[in-house]
Design an enzyme around this catalytic site. Structure first.
Site, short mmCIF file in Angstrom:
data_model
loop_
_atom_site.label_atom_id
_atom_site.label_comp_id
_atom_site.label_asym_id
_atom_site.label_seq_id
_atom_site.Cartn_x
_atom_site.Cartn_y
_atom_site.Cartn_z
N ASP A 156 -5.79 1.93 -3.03
CA ASP A 156 -5.46 2.04 -1.61
C ASP A 156 -6.27 3.18 -1.00
O ASP A 156 -6.08 4.34 -1.37
CB ASP A 156 -3.96 2.32 -1.49
CG ASP A 156 -3.50 2.41 -0.04
OD1 ASP A 156 -4.35 2.53 0.86
OD2 ASP A 156 -2.28 2.36 0.18
N ASN A 204 -2.77 -4.19 5.92
CA ASN A 204 -3.68 -5.20 6.50
C ASN A 204 -4.70 -4.59 7.47
O ASN A 204 -5.11 -5.21 8.44
CB ASN A 204 -2.89 -6.33 7.19
CG ASN A 204 -3.73 -7.56 7.56
OD1 ASN A 204 -3.45 -8.26 8.53
ND2 ASN A 204 -4.76 -7.83 6.80
N CYS A 209 -7.13 -1.99 5.83
CA CYS A 209 -8.22 -1.46 5.00
C CYS A 209 -8.74 -2.50 4.00
O CYS A 209 -9.89 -2.94 4.10
CB CYS A 209 -7.77 -0.22 4.23
SG CYS A 209 -7.36 1.18 5.29
N ARG A 210 -7.91 -2.87 3.02
CA ARG A 210 -8.41 -3.70 1.91
C ARG A 210 -8.43 -5.20 2.20
O ARG A 210 -9.47 -5.85 2.00
CB ARG A 210 -7.56 -3.43 0.65
CG ARG A 210 -7.78 -2.05 0.08
CD ARG A 210 -6.71 -1.71 -0.95
NE ARG A 210 -5.39 -1.57 -0.32
CZ ARG A 210 -4.24 -1.38 -0.97
NH1 ARG A 210 -4.27 -1.33 -2.29
NH2 ARG A 210 -3.11 -1.25 -0.32
N SER A 211 -7.29 -5.77 2.60
CA SER A 211 -7.27 -7.23 2.76
C SER A 211 -8.22 -7.74 3.86
O SER A 211 -8.77 -8.83 3.71
CB SER A 211 -5.85 -7.78 2.92
OG SER A 211 -5.18 -7.21 4.01
N CYS A 265 -2.49 -6.90 1.47
CA CYS A 265 -2.39 -5.50 1.03
C CYS A 265 -1.20 -4.87 1.75
O CYS A 265 -0.34 -5.60 2.27
CB CYS A 265 -3.69 -4.75 1.27
SG CYS A 265 -4.19 -4.61 3.00
P1 4NP Z 1 -4.31 -1.20 3.31
O1 4NP Z 1 -4.23 0.38 3.51
O2 4NP Z 1 -3.03 -1.59 2.61
O3 4NP Z 1 -5.50 -1.37 2.43
O4 4NP Z 1 -4.47 -1.79 4.67
C1 4NP Z 1 -3.13 0.99 4.14
C2 4NP Z 1 -3.06 0.99 5.51
C3 4NP Z 1 -2.01 1.63 6.14
C4 4NP Z 1 -1.04 2.25 5.37
C5 4NP Z 1 -1.12 2.22 4.00
C6 4NP Z 1 -2.16 1.59 3.38
N1 4NP Z 1 0.03 2.94 6.01
O5 4NP Z 1 0.83 3.56 5.30
O6 4NP Z 1 0.11 2.89 7.25
#
Ligand code: 4NP
Length: 169
Positions: free
Chosen positions: A128, A10, A12-14, A7
């Site tokens: 997201d 790394n 939240c989702r993955s 994602c």
């Molecule tokens: P993820 O969520 O891609 O599901 O881990 C996010 C985590 C951090 C950020 C964006 C999305 N960020 O912009 O820091």
């Protein structure tokens, strides 16, 4: 066979996808051992959170489903991941586009959208949740990811003999 979930951050989702996948393998008596299992990892396209544990909201929703993801640590995807993992499974289309730019062309067909493994799913991407405020959003994200991972497992069963020794390596 080796699987990596990807994602943006790394955190939240993955990490949830990795946790659910490991949980499903364990339920079938399969391991993620390097030598005789299905090595499983996750990574992000950005390195903002490298070295961090998953977001506390992801940790909480995983825990509700009996899955402990607290020992995971975020890292950025590297070019060698495309060689080392047979399935590079992205959460949304932006992830797929960014992965395609990083990926050596001979490995491009290893990149998949998670929800593409759910036939006829109306939901094509995992939203997201980083800027969502409520825990309910994470519950919804968990449900989508769990569906996607179950679809991936069915695909691996049908086309790659998941769980047979011959599918590993
Ligand atoms: P993820 O969520 O891609 O599901 O881990 C996010 C985590 C951090 C950020 C964006 C999305 N960020 O912009 O820091």
């Amino acid at each position: 066979m080796r699987v990596i979930f990807v994602c943006l951050g790394n955190i939240c989702r993955s990490p949830l996808a990795e946790g659910v996948f490991r949980n499903r393998l364990a339920a079938r008596g399969l391991s993620t051992d390097e030598n005789d299992g299905i090595p499983t990892d996750s990574a992000g396209l950005g390195d903002w959170h490298a070295g961090s544990a998953p977001d506390k909201r992801s940790i909480a929703v995983a825990k509700k489903h009996g899955i402990d993801i607290t020992s995971q640590r975020a890292r950025k995807i590297v070019e060698s991941d495309f060689e080392n993992f047979d399935f590079v499974v992205a959460m949304d289309r932006d992830n797929v586009d960014a992965l395609k730019k990083l990926c050596p062309t001979q490995f491009a067909d290893r990149i998949h959208l998670l929800m593409s493994f759910v036939p006829n799913s109306k939901i094509r991407e995992v939203p997201d949740p980083y800027f969502f405020r409520d825990e309910e959003s994470f519950a919804r994200v968990y449900a989508v990811i769990a569906d996607g991972v179950d679809g991936l497992i069915s695909h691996l069963d049908a086309h790659h003999a998941l769980g047979n020794k011959s599918s590993r390596g």
